[in-house]
Design an enzyme around this catalytic site. Structure first.
Site, PDB file in Angstrom:
ATOM      1  N   GLY A  46       0.647  -1.210  -0.100  1.00 40.77           N
ATOM      2  CA  GLY A  46      -0.206  -0.026  -0.108  1.00 40.77           C
ATOM      3  C   GLY A  46       0.636   1.009   0.100  1.00 40.77           C
ATOM      4  N   GLN A  51       3.365   9.904   1.233  1.00 45.96           N
ATOM      5  CA  GLN A  51       4.382   9.179   1.295  1.00 45.96           C
ATOM      6  C   GLN A  51       5.272   9.380   0.101  1.00 45.96           C
ATOM      7  OE1 GLN A  51       2.407   5.103   2.341  1.00 45.96           O
ATOM      8  NE2 GLN A  51       4.559   5.072   3.205  1.00 45.96           N
ATOM      9  N   CYS A  88       6.108  -0.193   7.216  1.00 48.33           N
ATOM     10  CA  CYS A  88       5.947   0.903   6.353  1.00 48.33           C
ATOM     11  C   CYS A  88       7.021   1.529   5.616  1.00 48.33           C
ATOM     12  CB  CYS A  88       5.491   2.171   7.188  1.00 48.33           C
ATOM     13  SG  CYS A  88       5.016   3.648   6.423  1.00 48.33           S
ATOM     14  N   LEU A  89       6.604   1.540   4.368  1.00 50.30           N
ATOM     15  CA  LEU A  89       8.000   2.039   3.483  1.00 50.30           C
ATOM     16  C   LEU A  89       8.485   3.456   4.043  1.00 50.30           C
ATOM     17  CD1 LEU A  89       6.357   1.357  -0.044  1.00 50.30           C
ATOM     18  CD2 LEU A  89       8.205  -0.147   1.099  1.00 50.30           C
ATOM     19  N   HIS A 130      -4.083   1.194   7.341  1.00 51.97           N
ATOM     20  CA  HIS A 130      -2.916   1.719   7.698  1.00 51.97           C
ATOM     21  C   HIS A 130      -2.643   2.947   6.825  1.00 51.97           C
ATOM     22  CE1 HIS A 130       1.723   1.190   7.682  1.00 51.97           C
ATOM     23  NE2 HIS A 130       1.519   2.020   6.871  1.00 51.97           N
ATOM     24  N   GLU A 131      -3.173   2.768   5.541  1.00 48.49           N
ATOM     25  CA  GLU A 131      -2.991   3.785   4.320  1.00 48.49           C
ATOM     26  C   GLU A 131      -3.781   4.957   4.689  1.00 48.49           C
ATOM     27  OE1 GLU A 131      -0.353   3.528   2.933  1.00 48.49           O
ATOM     28  OE2 GLU A 131      -0.375   1.395   3.139  1.00 48.49           O
ATOM     29  N   HIS A 134      -2.471   7.254   7.154  1.00 47.75           N
ATOM     30  CA  HIS A 134      -1.337   8.213   6.536  1.00 47.75           C
ATOM     31  C   HIS A 134      -1.974   9.578   6.119  1.00 47.75           C
ATOM     32  CE1 HIS A 134       2.340   6.213   6.272  1.00 47.75           C
ATOM     33  NE2 HIS A 134       1.882   5.193   5.801  1.00 47.75           N
TER      34      HIS A 134
HETATM   35 CO    CO Z   1       2.729   3.236   5.834  1.00 49.17          CO
END
Ligand code: CO
Length: 151
Positions: A46, A51, A88-89, A130-131, A134
């Site tokens: 995701g 991000q 998470c990236l 989670h997304e 963000h």
């Molecule tokens: Co993330």
């Protein structure tokens, strides 16, 4: 195709409330395509627009059952509770255990402006939440217990 740089924790854009997308322009579609390419290039499941440094309410998700693109996503219903490990990236090399509703109903728009309603459980429900976090400036490490470094 373009792969963006991923913004990492410490950058203010990850802590902003992302703005609604008022109109789906060709630039928004381009952003969706590049977010998809960026997610897959980084083997992510995701990615949210903040991000890649863009404070707009857009996410892309692929929890194993194909790509979902959502503009202005909203969680309409949530039930149950489940705890599982997340990463998470934007927070590379860290993991933690996050408790979240096990099932959610998420609404949003696709790139054509059509309304989508996704009934999600398990991993997909987790990734969507989670997304969407963000977009509120929330990182999984804010909610996680047992945050640990992975090598
Ligand atoms: Co993330």
């Amino acid at each position: 195709m373009a792969v963006y740089n991923i913004v990492e924790t410490g950058d203010d854009v990850l802590r902003e409330i992302a703005r609604e997308v008022p109109k789906i322009t060709s630039n928004i579609v381009k952003l969706l395509i590049n977010m998809r390419d960026t997610m897959y290039a980084n083997k992510g499941v995701g990615l949210a627009a903040p991000q890649v440094g863009v404070s707009k309410r857009i996410i892309v998700v692929d929890a194993g059952d194909g790509l979902i693109e959502l503009i202005n996503p909203v969680i309409c219903e949530a039930s149950g509770e489940e705890t599982d490990t997340e990463g998470c990236l934007s927070v590379p090399e860290w993991m933690g255990d996050v408790s979240r509703p096990a099932k959610v109903v998420v609404k949003g728009l696709d790139r054509n402006g059509r309304e989508l309603e996704i009934n999600a459980a398990g991993f997909l429900a987790r990734v969507l939440q989670h997304e969407i976090d963000h977009l509120e400036g929330i990182l999984f490490t804010d909610k996680a217990i047992n945050v640990r470094r992975i090598k």
